[in-house]
Design a protein around this motif. Structure first.
Motif, short mmCIF file in Angstrom:
data_model
loop_
_atom_site.label_atom_id
_atom_site.label_comp_id
_atom_site.label_asym_id
_atom_site.label_seq_id
_atom_site.Cartn_x
_atom_site.Cartn_y
_atom_site.Cartn_z
N ASP A 15 0.81 -1.22 0.00
CA ASP A 15 0.00 0.00 0.00
C ASP A 15 0.84 1.27 0.00
N ARG A 16 1.95 1.28 0.77
CA ARG A 16 2.77 2.48 0.90
C ARG A 16 4.17 2.35 0.30
N LEU A 17 4.46 1.21 -0.30
CA LEU A 17 5.78 1.00 -0.89
C LEU A 17 5.66 0.16 -2.15
N TRP A 18 6.10 0.73 -3.26
CA TRP A 18 6.21 -0.02 -4.50
C TRP A 18 7.65 0.07 -4.96
N HIS A 19 8.19 -1.07 -5.34
CA HIS A 19 9.53 -1.11 -5.94
C HIS A 19 9.41 -1.96 -7.19
N HIS A 20 9.67 -1.32 -8.35
CA HIS A 20 9.48 -2.04 -9.60
C HIS A 20 10.31 -1.38 -10.70
N LYS A 21 11.00 -2.19 -11.48
CA LYS A 21 11.76 -1.76 -12.65
C LYS A 21 12.66 -0.55 -12.36
N GLY A 22 13.41 -0.63 -11.25
CA GLY A 22 14.41 0.39 -10.97
C GLY A 22 13.92 1.60 -10.20
N TRP A 23 12.68 1.59 -9.78
CA TRP A 23 12.14 2.74 -9.05
C TRP A 23 11.47 2.30 -7.77
N GLU A 24 11.57 3.15 -6.75
CA GLU A 24 10.87 2.93 -5.50
C GLU A 24 9.97 4.12 -5.21
N ALA A 25 8.69 3.84 -5.01
CA ALA A 25 7.73 4.86 -4.57
C ALA A 25 7.41 4.55 -3.12
N ARG A 26 7.58 5.54 -2.28
CA ARG A 26 7.33 5.34 -0.84
C ARG A 26 6.43 6.47 -0.34
N VAL A 27 5.29 6.08 0.22
CA VAL A 27 4.38 7.06 0.82
C VAL A 27 4.84 7.31 2.25
N ILE A 28 5.07 8.58 2.57
CA ILE A 28 5.63 8.95 3.87
C ILE A 28 4.78 10.02 4.53
N LYS A 29 4.87 10.11 5.83
CA LYS A 29 4.16 11.15 6.57
C LYS A 29 4.80 12.48 6.23
N ASN A 30 3.98 13.47 5.85
CA ASN A 30 4.48 14.79 5.55
C ASN A 30 4.82 15.49 6.86
N GLU A 31 6.08 15.80 7.04
CA GLU A 31 6.53 16.39 8.30
C GLU A 31 6.01 17.81 8.51
N ASP A 33 2.90 19.00 7.75
CA ASP A 33 1.49 19.09 8.14
C ASP A 33 0.92 17.71 8.41
N ASP A 34 -0.39 17.60 8.44
CA ASP A 34 -1.04 16.33 8.76
C ASP A 34 -1.16 15.40 7.56
N GLY A 35 -0.76 15.84 6.39
CA GLY A 35 -0.94 15.06 5.18
C GLY A 35 0.16 14.04 4.94
N TRP A 36 0.16 13.55 3.70
CA TRP A 36 1.12 12.53 3.29
C TRP A 36 1.87 13.00 2.05
N ALA A 37 3.03 12.42 1.84
CA ALA A 37 3.84 12.72 0.67
C ALA A 37 4.29 11.40 0.05
N VAL A 38 4.74 11.49 -1.20
CA VAL A 38 5.30 10.31 -1.86
C VAL A 38 6.68 10.69 -2.39
N SER A 39 7.64 9.80 -2.19
CA SER A 39 8.99 10.03 -2.73
C SER A 39 9.28 8.97 -3.78
N MET A 40 9.94 9.40 -4.84
CA MET A 40 10.35 8.50 -5.92
C MET A 40 11.87 8.49 -5.98
N THR A 41 12.44 7.30 -5.77
CA THR A 41 13.89 7.16 -5.76
C THR A 41 14.28 6.11 -6.79
N GLN A 42 15.24 6.47 -7.63
CA GLN A 42 15.74 5.53 -8.62
C GLN A 42 16.79 4.64 -7.96
N ASP A 43 16.80 3.37 -8.33
CA ASP A 43 17.78 2.44 -7.76
C ASP A 43 19.19 3.00 -7.92
N GLY A 44 19.98 2.87 -6.87
CA GLY A 44 21.36 3.33 -6.90
C GLY A 44 21.53 4.77 -6.46
#
Length: 163
Positions: A15-31, A33-44
């Motif tokens: 639900d909060r973490l996808w890792h596929h074909k060289g990319w990681e999407a991670r849903v994180i608590k937005n520091e 405010d009360d909302g959420w954020a998503v970070s996209m990190t390329q492998d390496g």
């Protein structure tokens, strides 16, 4: 002999973490405010290429789960961010200005080779037919402007001060 799959080959679909074909999407608590954020990190890479707001779920407390459509959109957007960053860096490291010298069109270029300890730069002048008129070392912080290029050409393309 068994071969372990490399990290890049492993796909995760949570639900909060996808890792596929060289990319990681991670849903994180937005520091911030009360909302959420998503970070996209390329492998390496140690830093995310993209961080942005993420949608709240129906309960208005938890984040909406990642899905294939959102993941694909995030990958596309992260690629665009990286591409724009690379274009910006290329524009900073490789600049060119066209000027007129004695009625001829001349391209003056500044090419910077970045290096944390010893960056270098080359200033060159090229005629419209492609022949090189001059090439000298320059300071990596040299500011290439139309006026500076014209002054350098009018002076006969002298060596620049590297001090």
């Amino acid at each position: 002999m068994s071969v372990e799959p490399e990290q890049e080959d492993v796909s995760i679909f949570e639900d909060r973490l996808w890792h596929h074909k060289g990319w990681e999407a991670r849903v994180i608590k937005n520091e911030d405010d009360d909302g959420w954020a998503v970070s996209m990190t390329q492998d390496g890479q140690s830093e995310p290429a993209l961080v942005g707001p993420w949608t709240m779920g129906r309960d208005k407390k938890n984040p909406k789960p990642l899905d294939v459509s959102a993941f694909n959109t995030l990958v596309k957007t992260a690629h665009e961010v990286i591409r724009r960053h690379e274009q910006h860096l290329a524009a900073l490291l490789h600049q060119a200005i066209q000027i007129d010298v004695h009625g001829l069109r001349v391209t003056v270029a500044l090419d910077i080779e970045p290096d944390e300890e010893n960056p270098t730069a080359t200033l060159s002048a090229t005629a419209a037919d492609g022949s090189q008129l001059a090439q000298v070392r320059a300071r990596p912080d040299y500011r290439l402007t139309r006026a500076a290029a014209q002054q350098w050409a009018d002076a006969g393309y002298p060596r620049t001060s590297e001090d």
